[in-house]
Design a protein around this motif. Structure first.
Motif: not given
Length: 400
Positions: A113-117, A195-196, A313-314, A323-328
């Motif tokens: 998701a972070v890479l896509a953004a 951040a999380v 979240v991002i 990490l926040a995106a992975a935790v999400n």
């Protein structure tokens, strides 16, 4: 949109298929291992819990690896776990296979998701994330129904072997099409952890747990609900899953498009609509036509929440979002596990196969309450900033 998004979507297609396909095969798995349907439903709960706890763990362990290599490693775990599930001689060993598989999606969804953004302009983030998750939604139109049909015709083990093959295709696509993007300079694990822990990030994660979890309260037990209550045949479950998947595709794409325009209003609309649809499902489940329409709407409203929840979240974990995106991603599955468990409890307590719908409706309504609270806190923080520094902050608020 970059071609690399296609490779990422292929990966999410395989992950989506393995996540959702057991729901259509619960009766077959339960019969093969001589367990009850609520016990077989623990495969869904165990998988979801594995994703919830595996997402931050695998992401933290992979902080020093290039992100492309980490994505490929997650697809390798996906392949191994599905092969273990396919060959499991007992229910316990199948659960082990599901847990191995569950270590992959959280980190894959978070990093992907972070890479896509990052691959698109800032104003297209939600749309890019929606395309990334399109593989997950298309899996429910093609992969899950086809896997359910194959599982009913040739045995559920055949389905899991074929799903492992999807993992091989995803691995090769990522290796070929995804570029080697460097990690942001100066961002370390401690920054990601900080951040999380931000209050708005924690609120967004809670919104994810309760909001999307409501979908799984109903959909985990879709097969017994539709066959025992609505009166559908076992074979019709495949086509009902197709309807659910079509709703997911529509909701995901619309959610991404409108979240780019107005993030929080889109979130209010989707969470409110989902709560209403899940509540109504308790009544419509007694009619074949109305039940089919409601399944479509659950998919649409449910997945329309995914792009705005991820972007929220991002954005709130700005500067260290991985990490926040992975935790999400883990939060989605924590909600799934909680909903599947609660749904099994109310069924086992004798409230019937439609009772999980009320569980889902209450969870989603709670998420809507958290979204409104989060927005109110954000507005209060901005007003405090205006009072403390009226000049530049006021100008920034006016431009927004």
């Amino acid at each position: 949109m970059p071609l690399a998004l296609l490779a990422l979507a292929i990966g999410t297609f395989g992950l989506g298929t393995t996540e959702f396909v057991p729901m259509g095969l619960l009766p077959q798995v339960a019969a093969d291992f001589h367990v009850t349907i609520p016990t077989a439903g623990l495969l869904v709960t165990g998988y979801a819990l594995g994703v919830a706890f595996g997402a931050p763990l695998m992401t933290a362990l992979g902080t020093k690896l290039p992100r492309k290599r980490m994505l490929m490693l997650m697809m390798g775990l996906f392949i191994l776990g599905n092969l273990l599930s396919a060959l499991a001689p007992s229910f316990g060993l199948m659960m082990v296979g599901r847990i191995v598989t569950s270590l992959a999606p959280g980190a894959f969804f978070g990093i992907g998701a972070v890479l896509a953004a990052e691959l698109v302009a800032p104003e297209k983030k939600a749309s890019a994330i929606a395309i990334f998750f399109t593989g997950l939604t298309v899996a429910n139109v093609v992969g899950v129904p086809l896997g359910t049909y194959i599982g009913q015709a040739a045995g559920w083990r055949t389905t899991f072997i074929l799903v492992a093959g999807l993992g091989v295709i995803g691995l090769l696509s990522i290796a070929k099409l995804v570029p080697e993007l460097p990690r942001p300079e100066g961002v370390h694990l401690r920054h990601e952890l900080a951040a999380v822990r931000k209050p708005q990030v924690l609120l967004a994660l809670a919104m994810t747990v309760l909001g999307f979890g409501g979908v799984f309260a109903a959909i985990t037990y879709i097969a017994p609900m539709m066959t025992h209550v609505a009166g559908f045949s076992d074979s019709a479950v495949t086509w009902l899953l197709v309807l659910f998947g079509i709703g997911m595709v529509i909701g995901n794409l619309l959610g991404g498009r409108f979240a780019d325009r107005a993030l929080m209003p889109m979130l209010y609309t989707t969470l409110g609509g989902l709560a209403v649809v899940l509540g109504v499902f308790t009544l419509t489940a007694h009619s074949e036509v109305l039940a089919a329409i409601t399944v479509l709407l659950v998919g649409a409203f449910g997945f329309a929440t995914v792009p705005p929840l991820n972007v929220r979240v991002i954005d709130k974990a700005h500067g260290a979002p991985t990490l926040a995106a992975a935790v999400n991603a883990g939060a989605f599955n924590l909600g799934n596990a909680l909903a599947a468990w609660l749904g099994g409890l109310v069924i086992a307590a004798g409230f019937g196969y439609t009772s999980p719908n009320w569980v889902g409706a209450l969870m989603t309504a709670s998420s809507l309450g958290l979204a409104l609270w989060s927005a109110a806190l954000e507005h209060r923080e901005k007003r405090t900033a205006v009072n403390a520094n009226p000049g530049p902050v006021h100008s920034e608020l006016t431009s927004c």
